[in-house]
Design an enzyme around this catalytic site. Structure first.
Site, PDB file in Angstrom:
ATOM      1  N   LYS A  35       1.240  -1.036  -0.058  1.00  0.00           N
ATOM      2  CA  LYS A  35       0.116   0.137  -0.012  1.00  0.00           C
ATOM      3  C   LYS A  35       0.957   0.923  -0.177  1.00  0.00           C
ATOM      4  CE  LYS A  35      -3.782   0.699   2.609  1.00  0.00           C
ATOM      5  NZ  LYS A  35      -4.607   0.987   3.959  1.00  0.00           N
ATOM      6  N   LEU A 151     -15.716  13.682   8.581  1.00  0.00           N
ATOM      7  CA  LEU A 151     -15.595  13.782   7.516  1.00  0.00           C
ATOM      8  C   LEU A 151     -17.086  12.712   6.769  1.00  0.00           C
ATOM      9  CD1 LEU A 151     -14.453  11.367   6.075  1.00  0.00           C
ATOM     10  CD2 LEU A 151     -11.618  12.033   6.577  1.00  0.00           C
ATOM     11  N   ASN A 206     -23.051   9.849  15.463  1.00  0.00           N
ATOM     12  CA  ASN A 206     -23.288   8.736  14.453  1.00  0.00           C
ATOM     13  C   ASN A 206     -24.094   7.965  15.060  1.00  0.00           C
ATOM     14  OD1 ASN A 206     -20.861   9.726  13.024  1.00  0.00           O
ATOM     15  ND2 ASN A 206     -20.129   7.903  12.841  1.00  0.00           N
ATOM     16  N   PHE A 247     -29.819  13.704   6.072  1.00  0.00           N
ATOM     17  CA  PHE A 247     -30.112  12.538   7.274  1.00  0.00           C
ATOM     18  C   PHE A 247     -31.521  12.335   6.988  1.00  0.00           C
ATOM     19  CE2 PHE A 247     -25.871  10.532   7.654  1.00  0.00           C
ATOM     20  CZ  PHE A 247     -25.701  11.179   7.280  1.00  0.00           C
ATOM     21  N   CYS A 258     -18.760   3.133   9.266  1.00  0.00           N
ATOM     22  CA  CYS A 258     -18.901   3.506  10.496  1.00  0.00           C
ATOM     23  C   CYS A 258     -20.824   3.430  10.953  1.00  0.00           C
ATOM     24  CB  CYS A 258     -18.982   5.195  10.045  1.00  0.00           C
ATOM     25  SG  CYS A 258     -17.142   5.594   9.013  1.00  0.00           S
TER      26      CYS A 258
HETATM   27  C1  UGA Z   1     -20.083   8.595   8.139  1.00  0.00           C
HETATM   28  C2  UGA Z   1     -21.130  10.414   8.902  1.00  0.00           C
HETATM   29  O1  UGA Z   1     -21.584  10.987   8.363  1.00  0.00           O
HETATM   30  C3  UGA Z   1     -19.332  10.840   9.357  1.00  0.00           C
HETATM   31  O2  UGA Z   1     -19.693  12.657  10.213  1.00  0.00           O
HETATM   32  C4  UGA Z   1     -18.583  10.460   9.681  1.00  0.00           C
HETATM   33  O3  UGA Z   1     -16.999  11.079   9.898  1.00  0.00           O
HETATM   34  C5  UGA Z   1     -17.920   9.195   9.583  1.00  0.00           C
HETATM   35  O4  UGA Z   1     -19.240   8.138   9.558  1.00  0.00           O
HETATM   36  C6  UGA Z   1     -17.061   7.778  10.255  1.00  0.00           C
HETATM   37  O5  UGA Z   1     -17.776   8.175  11.385  1.00  0.00           O
HETATM   38  O6  UGA Z   1     -16.330   8.269   9.970  1.00  0.00           O
HETATM   39  P1  UGA Z   1     -20.387   8.270   6.455  1.00  0.00           P
HETATM   40  O7  UGA Z   1     -19.801   6.621   6.820  1.00  0.00           O
HETATM   41  O8  UGA Z   1     -19.352   8.280   5.052  1.00  0.00           O
HETATM   42  O9  UGA Z   1     -20.335   9.165   7.196  1.00  0.00           O
HETATM   43  O10 UGA Z   1     -21.198   8.115   5.474  1.00  0.00           O
HETATM   44  P2  UGA Z   1     -23.127   8.497   5.320  1.00  0.00           P
HETATM   45  O11 UGA Z   1     -23.100   9.934   4.949  1.00  0.00           O
HETATM   46  O12 UGA Z   1     -23.327   9.158   7.476  1.00  0.00           O
HETATM   47  O13 UGA Z   1     -23.728   7.455   5.340  1.00  0.00           O
HETATM   48  C7  UGA Z   1     -24.491   7.026   5.696  1.00  0.00           C
HETATM   49  C8  UGA Z   1     -25.422   5.413   5.550  1.00  0.00           C
HETATM   50  O14 UGA Z   1     -26.441   6.645   5.787  1.00  0.00           O
HETATM   51  C9  UGA Z   1     -25.807   5.743   3.932  1.00  0.00           C
HETATM   52  O15 UGA Z   1     -25.427   3.905   3.606  1.00  0.00           O
HETATM   53  C10 UGA Z   1     -25.606   6.418   3.351  1.00  0.00           C
HETATM   54  O16 UGA Z   1     -26.980   6.067   2.523  1.00  0.00           O
HETATM   55  C11 UGA Z   1     -27.660   6.299   4.378  1.00  0.00           C
HETATM   56  N1  UGA Z   1     -27.776   7.348   4.705  1.00  0.00           N
HETATM   57  C12 UGA Z   1     -27.294   8.788   4.754  1.00  0.00           C
HETATM   58  C13 UGA Z   1     -29.637   6.936   4.000  1.00  0.00           C
HETATM   59  O17 UGA Z   1     -30.227   6.011   3.852  1.00  0.00           O
HETATM   60  N2  UGA Z   1     -30.337   8.056   5.150  1.00  0.00           N
HETATM   61  C14 UGA Z   1     -29.699   9.399   5.098  1.00  0.00           C
HETATM   62  O18 UGA Z   1     -30.460  11.024   4.921  1.00  0.00           O
HETATM   63  C15 UGA Z   1     -28.336  10.124   5.165  1.00  0.00           C
END
Ligand code: UGA
Length: 434
Positions: A35, A151, A206, A247, A258
Site C-alpha cells: 500500500k 468526514l 454517529n 439524514f 461507520c
Molecule cells: C458517517 C458520518 O456521516 C460522518 O460524519 C463520520 O465521520 C463517518 O461516518 C465516520 O464515522 O467516519 P459515512 O459513513 O461516510 O459518514 O456516510 P454517511 O453519509 O453518513 O452515510 C451512511 C449511510 O446512511 C449510507 O448508507 C447512506 O446511504 C445512509 N443514509 C444517509 C440514508 O439512508 N439516509 C440519509 O438521509 C442519509
C-alpha cells in the site's frame, strides 16, 4: 509543523493530504508495504473525489511522505495522529489491537515532547490503558488528545477543509494550543473539552445520524400504511431549523464502515457503563428490518405482475448501485450485499452495475453478473432495482429503459425517481414510503 499520521485508510490519508496541503510536513505511516509503495507513486487504494490530486500534488511538492517506518517519521514529529481502524468484534465492541500496536511503535520512537492525537473512533474507558501502553515504552514526555473525525466518504476533502466543528479533547493547555495552531487555517466551530467527552461527541453524533435515518425509515413505513407521501412529510419535518433536512432520507437502511459499527459499539459500551441504550437498539433493529422490507417490495412488485405468490425462481433482476452510498467504491457493510444475497437465496438471477464499486463488489458477491454499463445491466430483465442513488441513474432515458426491460417494473430503494413521472411513462413503480 511536522506531523505523523499513522494509518493510510480513509481518515489517515485524507488527514495527511489536507494537513500537507495546508503547508505542513506530513509523514503517513502504514504497516502494509504494498500500500505504501502504491501511495509513493500517487496511487490511492480506493476512490475518493479529489484525494488522489491532493496526494500527487503534495508528494511532488515534498510536503507528504509515505513510509512503513516509525523511526523515520515519529522522532521528527510534534504530534502523531493515530488513524488506524477499530473494526467491530463479534460482541459489537471495537477491536483495539491495531490501536495498541500503533501506540507501542509510536512510544518506542518518541524524541522530545510529542502529542499523541487519537482520531480513530475508540470506546470510552480506555484512556488509562492508552497512557500505560505508551509509558511502558516511552523515554520521552508525551501527552494524549482526542480529535475525532467527522468526514463523510464521497466528500471527505471538502468535509475536512470546511468542517462544522473541530473537536479538541485534552486537558493539557499545551496540547490544546498545538492542535488549535495546526487547525488554524481550517474553518468551523472549536469545541475544546476533555478526552472522554471528545470521544463521546463522535459516538453520539454517529448515533444521532443513524437515529435520524431509522426515524425516516419508520415514517416511510407509516406513510405506506396511511397512504401519505414520505418525501413531502419529511420535507415538512426537516424544514424546521431545529430538525433540519439532512439524514431524513428513507431508503434501504444505513450502511458503510461507520454508522452500523459505531451504533453497535455505542450500545455495547453503554451496557458496560450499566445503561441499556434502548433507543439505539431500536435504531439498529429498524435498520436491519429495512432489508427484508425491501425484499418484500421486490417480491410483491413481481408477484402482482404474476398474480400469485412466488419465490423469485426464474426472475432476472437488474441492480443499479452497489456501493453503500454514491461517490465511493466502498462496499463495507453496503446494504446491497444483504439485499443481493437474499435475492439470490430466493432464486433470482442478478446482473448489477455500479459506476465505481464493481471491482470491490466482485470479491464479496461472486454470484452476480457484472455489467459494464446500465443498458447491458437492464436488457431483458424482469425489473430494475435501485439500491444506491448515483446521480447518473436519475438521468436514465425512460423510453429506452422501457424498451430494454422485459417488464416495465422499477423498485426504487432510494426514492431517486419522481413516482408520478415514472408512472406516467408507463412503469409499475415501487418506492419507499409513497
Ligand atoms: C458517517 C458520518 O456521516 C460522518 O460524519 C463520520 O465521520 C463517518 O461516518 C465516520 O464515522 O467516519 P459515512 O459513513 O461516510 O459518514 O456516510 P454517511 O453519509 O453518513 O452515510 C451512511 C449511510 O446512511 C449510507 O448508507 C447512506 O446511504 C445512509 N443514509 C444517509 C440514508 O439512508 N439516509 C440519509 O438521509 C442519509
Amino acid at each position: 509543523m511536522t506531523i505523523t499520521v499513522i494509518g493510510a485508510g480513509y481518515v489517515g490519508l485524507v488527514t495527511a493530504a489536507v494537513f500537507a496541503e495546508l503547508g505542513n510536513k506530513v509523514y503517513c505511516v502504514d504497516v502494509i508495504k504494498d500500500k505504501i509503495d502504491e501511495l509513493k507513486r500517487g496511487e490511492v487504494p480506493f476512490f475518493e473525489p479529489m484525494l488522489s490530486d491532493y496526494i500527487k500534488k503534495n508528494l511532488k511538492e515534498k510536503r507528504l511522505f509515505f513510509t512503513t517506518s516509525y523511526s523515520e517519521s515519529v522522532p521528527k514529529s510534534k504530534t502523531v495522529f493515530i488513524c488506524v481502524g477499530t473494526p467491530p468484534k463479534t460482541n459489537g465492541e471495537a477491536d483495539l489491537s491495531f490501536l495498541f500496536s500503533a501506540l507501542r511503535q509510536t512510544a518506542k520512537n518518541l524524541s522530545g515532547y510529542t502529542l499523541i492525537t487519537i482520531k480513530s473512533t475508540i470506546p470510552i474507558g480506555y484512556e488509562d490503558d492508552l497512557e500505560e501502553t505508551v509509558r511502558k515504552y516511552a523515554k520521552e514526555k508525551f501527552e494524549f488528545a482526542a480529535s475525532p473525525e467527522f468526514l463523510r466518504e464521497g466528500t471527505a476533502i471538502a468535509d475536512t477543509l470546511h468542517p462544522d466543528r473541530i473537536v479538541i479533547g485534552s486537558s493539557s493547555k499545551k496540547a490544546q494550543k498545538m492542535l488549535l495552531e495546526l487547525h488554524a487555517p481550517i474553518s468551523g466551530e472549536r469545541i475544546i473539552t476533555d478526552m472522554r467527552s471528545a470521544q463521546l461527541i463522535k459516538y453520539a453524533s454517529n448515533a444521532l445520524l443513524a437515529t435520524k435515518v431509522s426515524f425516516a425509515n419508520s415514517i416511510a413505513i407509516l406513510c405506506e400504511k396511511m397512504n401519505a407521501n414520505v418525501t413531502k412529510v419529511l420535507a415538512g419535518v426537516g424544514a424546521d431549523r431545529r430538525i433540519g433536512h439532512p439524514f431524513l432520507y428513507p431508503g434501504v437502511g444505513y450502511g458503510g464502515s461507520c454508522l452500523p459499527k459505531d451504533v453497535l459499539a455505542f450500545i455495547a459500551q453503554s451496557t458496560r457503563f450499566d445503561y441499556d441504550f434502548e433507543l439505539l437498539r431500536a435504531v439498529d433493529s429498524i435498520n436491519n428490518d429495512q432489508i427484508e422490507r425491501f425484499i418484500n417490495k421486490i417480491r410483491e412488485a413481481l408477484e402482482a405482475k404474476e398474480g400469485k405468490r412466488i419465490n423469485l425462481d426464474g426472475f432476472s433482476l437488474a441492480i443499479l448501485g452497489l456501493a453503500f452510498k454514491p461517490n465511493t467504491d466502498d462496499m463495507r457493510d453496503a446494504p446491497s450485499i444483504k439485499i443481493i444475497n437474499r435475492l439470490i437465496d430466493l432464486g433470482a438471477k442478478i446482473t448489477a452495475h455500479d459506476p465505481r464499486a464493481m471491482v470491490n463488489a466482485k470479491k464479496i458477491l461472486p454470484h452476480v453478473t457484472y455489467a459494464t454499463d446500465i443498458s447491458k445491466a437492464i436488457q431483458g430483465k424482469d425489473a430494475l432495482v435501485i439500491v444506491t442513488e448515483w446521480p447518473q441513474f436519475a438521468q436514465l432515458d425512460l423510453k429506452q429503459v422501457k424498451k430494454l426491460l422485459k417488464k416495465p417494473i422499477i423498485i426504487d430503494g432510494r426514492n431517486l425517481f419522481n413516482a408520478q413521472k415514472i408512472k406516467e411513462a408507463g412503469f409499475k413503480y415501487v418506492g419507499i414510503g409513497q
